[in-house]
Write a protein that holds these residues in place. Structure first.
Motif, PDB file in Angstrom:
ATOM      1  N   GLY A  14       0.816  -1.214   0.000  1.00  0.00           N
ATOM      2  CA  GLY A  14       0.000   0.000   0.000  1.00  0.00           C
ATOM      3  C   GLY A  14       0.845   1.258   0.000  1.00  0.00           C
ATOM      4  O   GLY A  14       2.054   1.238   0.232  1.00  0.00           O
ATOM      5  N   ASP A  15       0.199   2.370  -0.221  1.00  0.00           N
ATOM      6  CA  ASP A  15       0.892   3.661  -0.253  1.00  0.00           C
ATOM      7  C   ASP A  15       1.117   4.170   1.168  1.00  0.00           C
ATOM      8  O   ASP A  15       0.336   3.909   2.076  1.00  0.00           O
ATOM      9  CB  ASP A  15       0.067   4.693  -1.028  1.00  0.00           C
ATOM     10  CG  ASP A  15      -0.046   4.333  -2.503  1.00  0.00           C
ATOM     11  OD1 ASP A  15       0.882   3.682  -3.016  1.00  0.00           O
ATOM     12  OD2 ASP A  15      -1.068   4.708  -3.128  1.00  0.00           O
ATOM     13  N   GLY A  16       2.206   4.903   1.342  1.00  0.00           N
ATOM     14  CA  GLY A  16       2.451   5.596   2.605  1.00  0.00           C
ATOM     15  C   GLY A  16       3.013   4.743   3.725  1.00  0.00           C
ATOM     16  O   GLY A  16       3.108   5.206   4.861  1.00  0.00           O
ATOM     17  N   SER A  67       5.978   3.428   5.610  1.00  0.00           N
ATOM     18  CA  SER A  67       7.393   3.773   5.751  1.00  0.00           C
ATOM     19  C   SER A  67       7.841   3.419   7.165  1.00  0.00           C
ATOM     20  O   SER A  67       7.028   3.040   8.021  1.00  0.00           O
ATOM     21  CB  SER A  67       7.603   5.262   5.503  1.00  0.00           C
ATOM     22  OG  SER A  67       6.891   6.013   6.492  1.00  0.00           O
TER      23      SER A  67
END
Length: 509
Positions: free
Chosen positions: A229-231, A233
């Motif tokens: 998924g995005d984001g 980190s």
């Protein structure tokens, strides 16, 4: 990968006075690498011990479903029979047995009541090839390094027809090369259909290898992240682990550096087991009051050997060179001499050499400073308690009382006990060897804050670390060591990972 091989729901585990897990849920998809992240003491290892039968059914609340069937494991043998194998952070190998014997220990290849050695060694060789071990199966485990011992544990798991492999901090004690090899091996196991659950504090490795991450905080499931998924980190994971964003991994610090506290000149140490081999070769360095100095080097560079030989000659033979304390030469030939001259050394292996794990916090803290707590040859127990209680509060040691057993504490809190023990001796110079090894990011921040505080009190601090970002974020100067030689020195404003790595690998410029 929508097929789930494992579901854990409503898992609650209570110890006397402590609720370690509370309504934890975990879903793992078949054929994925699923990471579990959380601060020390969050409940990660406890959850895996529930799953693997270390804590048997009936000692916890909740439900485990594995391959579509409800499970009630009464022991590790039960979970292994189902195809679940756990490899603990503390490797469970018999050092004096061969690799082959360790692989099949408890699962022996026998014929008519006798071990079939030909079959044992042949099958061991096949498993060893699968994990990338090229040693002879008859090699004794004590003769191979920690990285290869980790591979023996995985080969042992493969011999049991593992379907779900659990690894608790598998790279904590490994160098970069061994860690990279292990991660590649896990990718290969994933390709062969084996599901892996990995507990790790090394978030860069989690980002690199995991398909999903479940975050646990204070014994509760916070969330599960899909790494595709995005984001997602490191900062996103850290925020979930500690319940807040860490704007900086290192606390702000403005040093006040004073006079020289310790100087080592032309320090040479020979190996006690390999005659004629120099482990430390003419090393010279100095540390000033209020200063935090780093010592960088690859595995085998001689960092720990240098520290131990300076601290009372606890390592090495034919040691030569000079030690100056506050500008004056001193003779340090024992640990007692080192303590008397204001030196303290916190070992890299706190569990084996730094603590008595079956004793309480109070006695661990007082261990190195008993002379100051004794009256007429007897320890003043009231004073011992008062001192320990003071450190319990000032170091924020998370435990019900100073009577809590140290072996039950998280890694970060154990490290605070080690630091308390040495601060009690009132040292001028502290040598901290891998002070944050095996500790999560939140606890690391606390340890860094303590180190800064010690420097602000005028103590000289020498930090040995395998993590270059840690040295760069914490230290005022950094020395590099290569093959026992000091190959360079960089102030904070000039130090970079690239420059340090050059000095650590290329020798003198």
């Amino acid at each position: 990968m929508t097929d789930h091989i494992l579901r854990m729901s409503g898992i609650t585990k209570t110890f006397p006075g402590v609720k370690a897990l509370q309504d934890v849920t975990l879903s793992v998809r078949r054929g994925e690498i699923h990471a579990i992240c959380g601060e020390n003491g969050a409940g990660k290892s406890t959850l895996m011990k529930v799953l693997s039968g270390v804590y048997p059914h009936g000692t916890y609340e909740g439900e485990i479903t594995f391959e579509g069937e409800k499970c009630a494991f009464g022991s590790i043998r039960d979970s292994e029979h189902a195809g679940i194998v756990i490899i603990h952070q503390e490797l469970a190998l018999s050092p004096q047995l061969s690799i082959a014997e360790n692989i099949f220990l408890g699962n022996e290849r026998a014929k008519r009541g006798l071990i079939d050695w030909n079959r044992t060694n042949f099958e061991a060789a096949q498993l060893m090839e699968r994990v990338g071990l090229r040693e002879n199966p008859t090699t004794v485990v004590t003769d191979i390094g920690v990285g290869k011992q980790q591979l023996v544990e995985i080969a042992k798991a493969l011999s049991k027809e593992v379907k779900l492999l659990i690894l608790d901090e598998p790279t904590a004690a490994l160098n970069d090369d061994d860690s990279a090899h292990l991660l590649d091996l896990l990718r290969g196991l994933r390709e062969s259909g084996i599901t892996c659950v990995i507990i790790s504090h090394k978030l860069n490795e989690v980002i690199a290898i995991a398909d999903s991450v479940t975050i646990i905080r204070d014994g509760r499931t916070i969330e599960t992240l899909d790494m595709a998924g995005d984001g997602v980190s490191e900062d996103r994971i850290i925020s979930g682990m500690v319940g807040r964003a860490l704007d900086s991994r290192f606390p702000p610090h403005q040093p006040t550096i004073g006079e020289e506290a310790l100087r080592i000149e032309d320090w040479t140490v020979y190996s006690p087991s390999q005659p004629g081999r120099k482990v430390v070769d003419g090393a010279s360095l100095n540390v000033r009051r209020g200063e935090i100095v780093g010592l960088a080097g690859l595995m085998g560079a001689g960092r720990t050997e240098l520290a131990m030989s300076v601290f009372g000659r606890t390592y090495g033979v034919h040691i030569s060179g000079k030690i100056f304390k506050n500008g004056r030469p001193v003779e340090i030939r024992s640990v007692q001499d080192a303590i008397k001259h204001g030196l303290a050394y916190a070992t890299e292996d706190r569990k084996r050499y730094g603590l008595n794990l079956i004793e309480d916090i109070k006695r661990n803290i007082s261990a190195a400073g008993l002379s100051g707590l004794s009256r007429r040859g007897f320890v003043d127990e009231h004073e011992e308690y008062r001192v320990a209680e003071g450190f319990h509060k000032s170091m924020n040691i998370k435990a019900p009382s100073v009577s809590s057993v140290v072996g039950k504490l998280s890694g970060g809190n154990q490290q605070k006990v080690v630091l308390s023990k040495w601060i009690l001796t009132e040292p001028d110079v502290l040598i901290l060897d891998e002070p944050t090894r095996g500790i999560d990011v939140g606890a690391k921040y606390e340890i860094y804050t303590i180190i800064n505080r010690l420097a602000d009190e005028g103590k000289a601090v020498l930090v040995i670390s395998s993590e270059l970002p840690e040295l760069l974020g914490l230290c005022d100067r950094v020395y590099a060591l290569c093959e026992g030689r000091i190959t360079g020195e960089l102030p904070r404003e000039e130090a970079t990972q690239e420059r340090l790595m050059h000095l650590m690998t290329k020798g003198q410029e």
